[in-house]
Design a protein around this motif. Structure first.
Motif, PDB file in Angstrom:
ATOM      1  N   GLU A  82      65.838  36.142 107.651  1.00  0.00           N
ATOM      2  CA  GLU A  82      66.817  35.372 107.540  1.00  0.00           C
ATOM      3  C   GLU A  82      68.326  35.717 106.894  1.00  0.00           C
ATOM      4  O   GLU A  82      69.501  35.887 107.324  1.00  0.00           O
ATOM      5  N   ARG A  83      67.931  36.580 105.619  1.00  0.00           N
ATOM      6  CA  ARG A  83      69.133  37.153 104.896  1.00  0.00           C
ATOM      7  C   ARG A  83      69.847  38.250 105.824  1.00  0.00           C
ATOM      8  O   ARG A  83      70.856  38.435 105.570  1.00  0.00           O
ATOM      9  N   LEU A  84      68.923  39.129 106.233  1.00  0.00           N
ATOM     10  CA  LEU A  84      69.495  40.094 107.157  1.00  0.00           C
ATOM     11  C   LEU A  84      70.139  39.396 108.554  1.00  0.00           C
ATOM     12  O   LEU A  84      70.869  40.328 109.131  1.00  0.00           O
ATOM     13  N   GLY A  85      69.987  38.578 108.942  1.00  0.00           N
ATOM     14  CA  GLY A  85      70.734  37.825 110.032  1.00  0.00           C
ATOM     15  C   GLY A  85      70.071  37.672 111.338  1.00  0.00           C
ATOM     16  O   GLY A  85      70.697  37.505 112.421  1.00  0.00           O
ATOM     17  N   PHE A  86      68.764  38.134 111.231  1.00  0.00           N
ATOM     18  CA  PHE A  86      67.955  38.050 112.388  1.00  0.00           C
ATOM     19  C   PHE A  86      68.038  36.710 113.258  1.00  0.00           C
ATOM     20  O   PHE A  86      68.057  35.513 112.391  1.00  0.00           O
ATOM     21  N   ASP A  87      67.792  36.549 114.555  1.00  0.00           N
ATOM     22  CA  ASP A  87      67.826  35.334 115.027  1.00  0.00           C
ATOM     23  C   ASP A  87      66.752  34.648 115.106  1.00  0.00           C
ATOM     24  O   ASP A  87      66.587  33.337 115.056  1.00  0.00           O
ATOM     25  N   SER A  88      65.586  35.363 114.977  1.00  0.00           N
ATOM     26  CA  SER A  88      64.230  34.648 115.288  1.00  0.00           C
ATOM     27  C   SER A  88      63.368  35.605 114.347  1.00  0.00           C
ATOM     28  O   SER A  88      63.519  36.752 114.405  1.00  0.00           O
ATOM     29  N   ALA A  89      62.123  35.042 113.976  1.00  0.00           N
ATOM     30  CA  ALA A  89      60.959  35.588 113.529  1.00  0.00           C
ATOM     31  C   ALA A  89      59.837  35.020 114.089  1.00  0.00           C
ATOM     32  O   ALA A  89      59.603  33.709 114.350  1.00  0.00           O
ATOM     33  N   TRP A  90      58.588  35.805 114.583  1.00  0.00           N
ATOM     34  CA  TRP A  90      57.703  35.250 115.663  1.00  0.00           C
ATOM     35  C   TRP A  90      56.420  35.615 114.636  1.00  0.00           C
ATOM     36  O   TRP A  90      56.354  36.752 114.105  1.00  0.00           O
ATOM     37  N   VAL A  91      55.319  34.897 114.644  1.00  0.00           N
ATOM     38  CA  VAL A  91      54.191  35.321 114.422  1.00  0.00           C
ATOM     39  C   VAL A  91      53.164  35.299 115.504  1.00  0.00           C
ATOM     40  O   VAL A  91      53.092  34.568 116.319  1.00  0.00           O
ATOM     41  N   ARG A  92      52.242  36.321 115.424  1.00  0.00           N
ATOM     42  CA  ARG A  92      51.086  36.394 116.254  1.00  0.00           C
ATOM     43  C   ARG A  92      49.902  35.528 115.959  1.00  0.00           C
ATOM     44  O   ARG A  92      49.885  34.676 114.789  1.00  0.00           O
ATOM     45  N   HIS A  93      49.017  35.045 116.850  1.00  0.00           N
ATOM     46  CA  HIS A  93      47.999  34.269 116.680  1.00  0.00           C
ATOM     47  C   HIS A  93      46.349  34.901 116.666  1.00  0.00           C
ATOM     48  O   HIS A  93      46.359  35.563 117.691  1.00  0.00           O
ATOM     49  N   ARG A  94      45.812  35.170 115.532  1.00  0.00           N
ATOM     50  CA  ARG A  94      44.539  35.891 115.669  1.00  0.00           C
ATOM     51  C   ARG A  94      43.398  34.799 115.205  1.00  0.00           C
ATOM     52  O   ARG A  94      43.582  34.250 114.067  1.00  0.00           O
ATOM     53  N   HIS A  95      42.345  34.730 115.909  1.00  0.00           N
ATOM     54  CA  HIS A  95      41.148  33.855 115.681  1.00  0.00           C
ATOM     55  C   HIS A  95      40.126  34.828 115.269  1.00  0.00           C
ATOM     56  O   HIS A  95      39.899  35.805 116.013  1.00  0.00           O
ATOM     57  N   LEU A 146      54.349  28.707 109.675  1.00  0.00           N
ATOM     58  CA  LEU A 146      55.684  28.387 110.058  1.00  0.00           C
ATOM     59  C   LEU A 146      55.922  27.165 109.311  1.00  0.00           C
ATOM     60  O   LEU A 146      57.153  26.954 108.917  1.00  0.00           O
ATOM     61  N   ALA A 147      55.064  25.949 108.879  1.00  0.00           N
ATOM     62  CA  ALA A 147      55.634  24.926 108.295  1.00  0.00           C
ATOM     63  C   ALA A 147      55.972  25.353 106.959  1.00  0.00           C
ATOM     64  O   ALA A 147      57.003  24.875 106.411  1.00  0.00           O
ATOM     65  N   ALA A 148      55.270  26.204 106.388  1.00  0.00           N
ATOM     66  CA  ALA A 148      55.831  26.887 104.867  1.00  0.00           C
ATOM     67  C   ALA A 148      57.038  27.403 105.307  1.00  0.00           C
ATOM     68  O   ALA A 148      57.906  27.448 104.336  1.00  0.00           O
ATOM     69  N   ALA A 149      57.363  28.152 106.161  1.00  0.00           N
ATOM     70  CA  ALA A 149      58.481  29.028 106.523  1.00  0.00           C
ATOM     71  C   ALA A 149      59.661  28.042 106.720  1.00  0.00           C
ATOM     72  O   ALA A 149      60.799  28.433 106.262  1.00  0.00           O
ATOM     73  N   THR A 150      59.506  26.999 107.230  1.00  0.00           N
ATOM     74  CA  THR A 150      60.532  25.956 107.417  1.00  0.00           C
ATOM     75  C   THR A 150      60.983  25.610 106.146  1.00  0.00           C
ATOM     76  O   THR A 150      62.551  25.314 106.047  1.00  0.00           O
ATOM     77  N   GLN A 151      60.473  25.543 105.023  1.00  0.00           N
ATOM     78  CA  GLN A 151      60.901  24.883 103.672  1.00  0.00           C
ATOM     79  C   GLN A 151      61.568  26.138 102.992  1.00  0.00           C
ATOM     80  O   GLN A 151      61.867  26.189 101.765  1.00  0.00           O
ATOM     81  N   ARG A 152      61.519  27.563 103.428  1.00  0.00           N
ATOM     82  CA  ARG A 152      61.948  28.707 102.679  1.00  0.00           C
ATOM     83  C   ARG A 152      62.992  29.406 103.438  1.00  0.00           C
ATOM     84  O   ARG A 152      63.642  30.171 102.985  1.00  0.00           O
ATOM     85  N   THR A 153      63.469  28.838 104.589  1.00  0.00           N
ATOM     86  CA  THR A 153      64.443  29.227 105.421  1.00  0.00           C
ATOM     87  C   THR A 153      65.396  28.018 105.845  1.00  0.00           C
ATOM     88  O   THR A 153      64.725  26.729 105.808  1.00  0.00           O
ATOM     89  N   SER A 154      66.246  28.185 106.483  1.00  0.00           N
ATOM     90  CA  SER A 154      67.355  27.293 106.822  1.00  0.00           C
ATOM     91  C   SER A 154      68.010  27.285 108.052  1.00  0.00           C
ATOM     92  O   SER A 154      68.535  26.443 108.601  1.00  0.00           O
ATOM     93  N   ILE A 165      60.460  19.189 113.653  1.00  0.00           N
ATOM     94  CA  ILE A 165      61.214  18.331 112.833  1.00  0.00           C
ATOM     95  C   ILE A 165      61.408  18.847 111.505  1.00  0.00           C
ATOM     96  O   ILE A 165      62.642  18.972 111.028  1.00  0.00           O
ATOM     97  N   LEU A 166      60.389  19.492 110.945  1.00  0.00           N
ATOM     98  CA  LEU A 166      60.476  20.064 109.588  1.00  0.00           C
ATOM     99  C   LEU A 166      61.587  21.146 109.599  1.00  0.00           C
ATOM    100  O   LEU A 166      62.251  21.308 108.608  1.00  0.00           O
ATOM    101  N   SER A 167      61.691  22.003 110.701  1.00  0.00           N
ATOM    102  CA  SER A 167      62.469  23.128 110.785  1.00  0.00           C
ATOM    103  C   SER A 167      64.045  22.806 111.234  1.00  0.00           C
ATOM    104  O   SER A 167      64.831  23.632 110.933  1.00  0.00           O
TER     105      SER A 167
END
Length: 342
Positions: free
Chosen positions: A39-52, A64-72, A100-102
């Motif tokens: 976010e600080r560098l100006g990226f438009d998006s950050a994506w996470v993979r899903h591994r079970h 990502l719920a945690a990330a919503t509270q650390r980014t805007s 909603i959180l984001s």
């Protein structure tokens, strides 16, 4: 910039979020710090993979719920959630809640098919219904309906002091338009277009024409064009490309050697289709931003898109990701016509 290339409009990155099974917190914290840096560098998006059942992010919605509270500002995506592991109704609730959180920044990517190693996990995952589960596209349709706000039940109203809704709550307006489908075949690309989703195309595709000389970029290009030919928005339909791209502009000599060895070790799988499914892997791109821009401008599929989520290698260290993201945002991105978000 060659006239056949579009200026890059949206720059994102993708991480698997590796962690140590004996001490998982630092790895998860590293992922959140990388998203904050993006976010600080100006990226438009950050994506996470899903591994079970691996040492990567198993619960992207929690992360990502945690990330919503650390980014805007930065958008937060999944690439991808395998729906064979999910109940679409419950997943719709999680997606809506995190959106909603984001503040409307979630970009959920999904895929279908049986869970990986299904024969080994089916008794734990679906102990009573494994033989009856449908892992096809109907699972996506159900999810899309629930996200859109279609009725889940005929009942709504008040029962005692409890108030019930007939749709998934919370409802997240606009989320349906930000749903992505991860496709690696012509059939999947067409389905995504026909059903009005956005298309995630990665560094893996199927070489379906056994009679043709396999060329990753041309195969991926055919997927992009097929998708758009069947999408209501046509050429304006969103496509994001996810190649492994590693700039070395500010890398130390030791980092450059590590990156080059990583690409070399994975190169053999890129020379021909792999396995009975004829999976074709894209070469990892390593070099200066000038070199990478030249390679990307020559890539047939890259020339058709204006959004990317470049994949960070699985096994690198936090400091490596910091250097790579810095060079992507400050050198390569601008070389591709991209401007950082304010």
């Amino acid at each position: 910039m060659p006239p056949t290339s579009k200026p890059l409009r949206k720059l994102g990155f993708l991480t698997i979020g590796l962690f140590d099974g004996a001490d998982p917190r630092p790895g998860h914290e590293s992922t959140l710090r990388i998203i904050e840096l993006g976010e600080r560098l100006g990226f438009d998006s950050a994506w996470v993979r899903h591994r079970h059942l691996q040492y990567g992010i198993s619960s992207p919605m929690a992360v990502l719920a945690a990330a919503t509270q650390r980014t805007s500002r930065i958008h937060l995506g999944t690439a991808v959630i395998p729906l064979g592991w999910e109940n679409p109704l419950r997943l719709a609730e999680d997606l809506a809640t995190v959106d909603i959180l984001s503040g409307g920044r979630l970009e959920p990517g999904v895929s279908v098919g049986p869970p990986t190693h299904f024969d080994r996990v089916k008794d734990a995952l679906y102990p009573d219904t494994a033989a009856d589960e449908d892992f096809g596209h109907d699972r996506v349709r159900r999810l899309l309906d629930f996200v859109r706000g279609e009725r889940v039940t005929a009942f709504s109203g008040t029962e005692g002091i409890e108030v019930f809704s007939d749709r998934v709550e919370p409802h997240a307006p606009g989320l349906r338009a930000r749903m992505w489908y991860g496709a690696g075949s012509l059939r999947s690309a067409r389905w995504a277009g026909e059903n009005g989703m956005n298309l995630l195309t990665s560094s893996v595709v199927k070489a379906e024409d056994a009679g043709a000389s396999p060329d990753f970029a041309e195969i991926q290009l055919s997927h992009v064009r097929t998708f758009r030919a069947h999408h209501p928005d046509g050429d304006r339909a969103r496509v994001s490309q996810g190649l492994v791209v590693i700039p070395t502009d500010s890398a130390t000599p030791a980092q450059r050697a590590k990156y080059e060895e990583y690409a070399r070790s994975r190169a053999p799988r890129t020379t021909a289709p792999q396995g009975p499914a004829r999976m074709m892997f894209a070469p990892d791109l390593v070099g200066t931003s000038e070199q990478l821009a030249e390679q990307l401008h020559a890539h047939a599929a890259f020339r058709e898109v204006d959004e990317v989520a470049f994949a960070l290698p699985f096994s690198f260290d936090h400091e490596d990701y910091v250097q790579i993201l810095h060079d992507l945002a400050t050198v390569l991105g601008p070389a591709l016509g991209w401007k950082p978000a304010g």
